[in-house]
Enzyme design. Sequence first.
Site, mmCIF file in Angstrom:
data_model
loop_
_atom_site.group_PDB
_atom_site.id
_atom_site.type_symbol
_atom_site.label_atom_id
_atom_site.label_comp_id
_atom_site.label_asym_id
_atom_site.label_seq_id
_atom_site.Cartn_x
_atom_site.Cartn_y
_atom_site.Cartn_z
ATOM 1 N N GLU A 47 -60.946 -0.795 -32.957
ATOM 2 C CA GLU A 47 -60.631 -0.274 -31.624
ATOM 3 C C GLU A 47 -60.326 1.214 -31.718
ATOM 4 O OE1 GLU A 47 -57.287 -2.157 -29.611
ATOM 5 O OE2 GLU A 47 -57.039 -0.375 -28.359
ATOM 6 N N ARG A 51 -58.221 8.434 -26.433
ATOM 7 C CA ARG A 51 -57.013 9.228 -26.197
ATOM 8 C C ARG A 51 -57.151 10.650 -26.645
ATOM 9 N NH1 ARG A 51 -52.311 5.168 -28.325
ATOM 10 N NH2 ARG A 51 -53.237 3.398 -27.265
ATOM 11 N N THR A 75 -57.849 1.921 -24.875
ATOM 12 C CA THR A 75 -57.332 2.790 -23.815
ATOM 13 C C THR A 75 -58.369 2.976 -22.705
ATOM 14 O OG1 THR A 75 -56.248 3.968 -25.675
ATOM 15 C CG2 THR A 75 -55.804 4.775 -23.469
ATOM 16 N N LYS A 135 -54.755 -9.154 -24.117
ATOM 17 C CA LYS A 135 -53.867 -8.392 -24.996
ATOM 18 C C LYS A 135 -52.471 -8.426 -24.362
ATOM 19 C CE LYS A 135 -53.215 -3.412 -25.683
ATOM 20 N NZ LYS A 135 -53.809 -2.163 -26.174
HETATM 21 C C1 3PG Z 1 -51.258 1.477 -28.754
HETATM 22 O O1 3PG Z 1 -51.858 1.326 -27.717
HETATM 23 O O2 3PG Z 1 -50.895 2.578 -29.200
HETATM 24 C C2 3PG Z 1 -51.049 0.265 -29.519
HETATM 25 O O3 3PG Z 1 -50.260 -0.574 -28.806
HETATM 26 C C3 3PG Z 1 -50.537 0.487 -30.877
HETATM 27 O O4 3PG Z 1 -49.191 0.374 -30.902
HETATM 28 P P1 3PG Z 1 -48.449 0.521 -32.291
HETATM 29 O O5 3PG Z 1 -48.571 1.969 -32.682
HETATM 30 O O6 3PG Z 1 -47.029 0.123 -31.985
HETATM 31 O O7 3PG Z 1 -49.140 -0.388 -33.253
#
Ligand code: 3PG
Length: 215
Positions: A47, A51, A75, A135
């Site tokens: 994934e 971002r 995202t 999710k």
């Molecule tokens: C995110 O979208 O950043 C994920 O949820 C990852 O979260 P984490 O950094 O707590 O694993």
Amino acid sequence: MAVDDQRLTALQVMQDAPVIPVIVLHDVAHAVPMARALVAGGIRMLEVTLRTAQALACMEAIARDVPEAVLGAGTVRNPADAKAAAAAGARFAVSPGYTSAVGQACRDLGLPLLPGVATGSEIMMAQEDGLSELKFFPALQAGGTAMLKAWSGPFGDVRFCPTGGVSPSNAAEFLALPNVVCVGGSWLVPADALAQGDWARITQLAREAAGLPRG
Ligand code: 3PG
């Protein structure tokens, strides 16, 4: 499952390994060696989050040069994100929340979607649109394993990928739950490993994640 399977489903994305890495890339040069390092450790559902300014270029590079990986976009917040991700080679999408517009866009594009939910109403909206692989985000902050246990009654037909605050120290606890298929987390691709080009460390983190027991 063959990675060139055109009929990829959200469930297949979740079942492939115990952890879906949540990846943040700022440098296109990191994309291919990072993806190869994860695949070498046994993690191929990747994934890449939308971002950063470089995210789409990184996705294009992985889609082109790492066919053993199954590239996903994270995202994804609106239909335009979904379209851009598909054009860059993404084969599945992950969103931090859910809207019917995102669901419809992903359906139109043939992209399996793992939408983020944190409340019963959001689960019901996703289910109304035919989605039952979800999710749970942000998992730790929104109630963790206790929330998943509570949901297993009214939403016994839903399978979850908890993400957000999941780490090597608590992943097994999530994975032991019957309504959890896999977890998501950013710990497999640390920013300092990327900066140092420490691909061996990423492979080792992937190997450990791939070996986590599932309930
Ligand atoms: C995110 O979208 O950043 C994920 O949820 C990852 O979260 P984490 O950094 O707590 O694993």
